[in-house]
Write an enzyme that holds these catalytic residues in place. Sequence first.
Site, PDB file in Angstrom:
ATOM      1  N   LYS A  13      21.514  52.268  52.066  1.00 48.93           N
ATOM      2  CA  LYS A  13      20.395  51.301  52.471  1.00 48.93           C
ATOM      3  C   LYS A  13      20.523  51.515  54.001  1.00 48.93           C
ATOM      4  CE  LYS A  13      21.306  47.401  49.857  1.00 48.93           C
ATOM      5  NZ  LYS A  13      22.219  47.816  49.633  1.00 48.93           N
ATOM      6  N   ARG A  88      19.313  38.904  47.928  1.00 49.96           N
ATOM      7  CA  ARG A  88      19.895  39.329  47.101  1.00 49.96           C
ATOM      8  C   ARG A  88      20.028  38.874  45.402  1.00 49.96           C
ATOM      9  NH1 ARG A  88      22.866  42.339  50.210  1.00 49.96           N
ATOM     10  NH2 ARG A  88      24.758  43.937  49.262  1.00 49.96           N
ATOM     11  N   ARG A 127      34.053  55.908  51.175  1.00 48.80           N
ATOM     12  CA  ARG A 127      33.120  55.933  52.386  1.00 48.80           C
ATOM     13  C   ARG A 127      34.119  54.893  53.323  1.00 48.80           C
ATOM     14  NH1 ARG A 127      28.314  51.526  52.139  1.00 48.80           N
ATOM     15  NH2 ARG A 127      29.705  49.376  51.470  1.00 48.80           N
ATOM     16  N   ARG A 138      36.376  50.001  54.197  1.00 45.15           N
ATOM     17  CA  ARG A 138      35.827  48.338  55.098  1.00 45.15           C
ATOM     18  C   ARG A 138      36.542  47.701  53.821  1.00 45.15           C
ATOM     19  NH1 ARG A 138      29.200  47.884  54.169  1.00 45.15           N
ATOM     20  NH2 ARG A 138      29.842  46.124  52.508  1.00 45.15           N
ATOM     21  N   ARG A 149      31.293  44.306  42.920  1.00 44.04           N
ATOM     22  CA  ARG A 149      29.994  44.258  43.477  1.00 44.04           C
ATOM     23  C   ARG A 149      29.081  44.477  42.550  1.00 44.04           C
ATOM     24  NH1 ARG A 149      31.908  47.325  48.742  1.00 44.04           N
ATOM     25  NH2 ARG A 149      29.765  46.644  49.271  1.00 44.04           N
TER      26      ARG A 149
HETATM   27  P1  ADP Z   1      26.340  46.486  50.286  1.00 40.47           P
HETATM   28  O1  ADP Z   1      25.036  46.464  50.089  1.00 40.47           O
HETATM   29  O2  ADP Z   1      27.008  47.934  50.694  1.00 40.47           O
HETATM   30  O3  ADP Z   1      27.386  45.776  49.368  1.00 40.47           O
HETATM   31  P2  ADP Z   1      25.572  44.703  52.361  1.00 40.47           P
HETATM   32  O4  ADP Z   1      26.423  45.105  53.364  1.00 40.47           O
HETATM   33  O5  ADP Z   1      25.122  44.123  52.649  1.00 40.47           O
HETATM   34  O6  ADP Z   1      26.983  46.022  51.713  1.00 40.47           O
HETATM   35  O7  ADP Z   1      26.811  42.864  52.198  1.00 40.47           O
HETATM   36  C1  ADP Z   1      28.325  43.018  51.997  1.00 40.47           C
HETATM   37  C2  ADP Z   1      28.870  41.592  52.057  1.00 40.47           C
HETATM   38  O8  ADP Z   1      27.839  40.541  52.708  1.00 40.47           O
HETATM   39  C3  ADP Z   1      28.005  41.637  50.481  1.00 40.47           C
HETATM   40  O9  ADP Z   1      28.798  41.535  49.262  1.00 40.47           O
HETATM   41  C4  ADP Z   1      27.951  40.125  50.471  1.00 40.47           C
HETATM   42  O10 ADP Z   1      29.558  39.240  50.527  1.00 40.47           O
HETATM   43  C5  ADP Z   1      27.179  39.538  52.159  1.00 40.47           C
HETATM   44  N1  ADP Z   1      25.972  39.366  51.856  1.00 40.47           N
HETATM   45  C6  ADP Z   1      25.268  40.470  52.285  1.00 40.47           C
HETATM   46  N2  ADP Z   1      23.627  39.876  52.256  1.00 40.47           N
HETATM   47  C7  ADP Z   1      23.945  39.081  51.793  1.00 40.47           C
HETATM   48  C8  ADP Z   1      22.628  38.403  51.277  1.00 40.47           C
HETATM   49  N3  ADP Z   1      21.502  38.145  51.051  1.00 40.47           N
HETATM   50  N4  ADP Z   1      23.488  37.768  50.522  1.00 40.47           N
HETATM   51  C9  ADP Z   1      24.689  36.448  49.659  1.00 40.47           C
HETATM   52  N5  ADP Z   1      25.420  37.472  50.789  1.00 40.47           N
HETATM   53  C10 ADP Z   1      25.193  39.252  50.856  1.00 40.47           C
END
Ligand code: ADP
Length: 200
Positions: A13, A88, A127, A138, A149
């Site tokens: 994404k 999400r 990654r 990360r 996750r």
């Molecule tokens: P990925 O898609 O690889 O899981 P992101 O960078 O989108 O990684 O998100 C990393 C973390 O940030 C998530 O695991 C969560 O803890 C937090 N996060 C990101 N976007 C949201 C959201 N819309 N609602 C709640 N937590 C979020």
Amino acid sequence: MRVVLLGPPGAGKGTQAQIIAGELGVPAISTGDIFRANVSGQTELGRKAKVFMDAGDLVPDEITVAMVKDRLAEADAAGGFLLDGFPRTISQAEQLRESLTELGHGLDRVLELVVDEEELVRRLSGRRMLVDGQMVQRDDDKPETVRHRLKVYREQTAPLSGFYEDEGLLARIDAIGAVEEVTARALAALGADRAQPSAD
Ligand code: ADP
């Protein structure tokens, strides 16, 4: 254009969001990036979010939704945006719909990147990202956190696919293949692919 990019962790994404947003001429807004910037900047928001992020859990809606509303109110998002990592949960999706309605807008399209779980685990565990000149993993890409996750995704985020399908907004694309191939599929699904030059 107002677009949401949907897909599991590891679907690509972030990469696609940057390219597609550039093509559409709108800002890419990534909640994950905003949270990570706040964590490294050691802000109050970052301190609150870090606990949830490190565990692979979602940051609570009241924190996340307020942050996105503020970001969408900024001038550069007035003409459109591409959201990556938000919404999400169904509740976030409903709150997004409400805020956009208040502004007299709606979403134009929700693009779902589809990748099977075996491939996701493979991608995420390999990654690395560049921090201060070094390639590091990360914190939330450690194998046990990755599995958690993906579970959170299945349980809380995957239902958004049906939610947006019911709204007539969903387009699903196969996100396996070269980055440029996936971008081409994405732009075609958004109706934003470049027209072939005509013969004359
Ligand atoms: P990925 O898609 O690889 O899981 P992101 O960078 O989108 O990684 O998100 C990393 C973390 O940030 C998530 O695991 C969560 O803890 C937090 N996060 C990101 N976007 C949201 C959201 N819309 N609602 C709640 N937590 C979020």
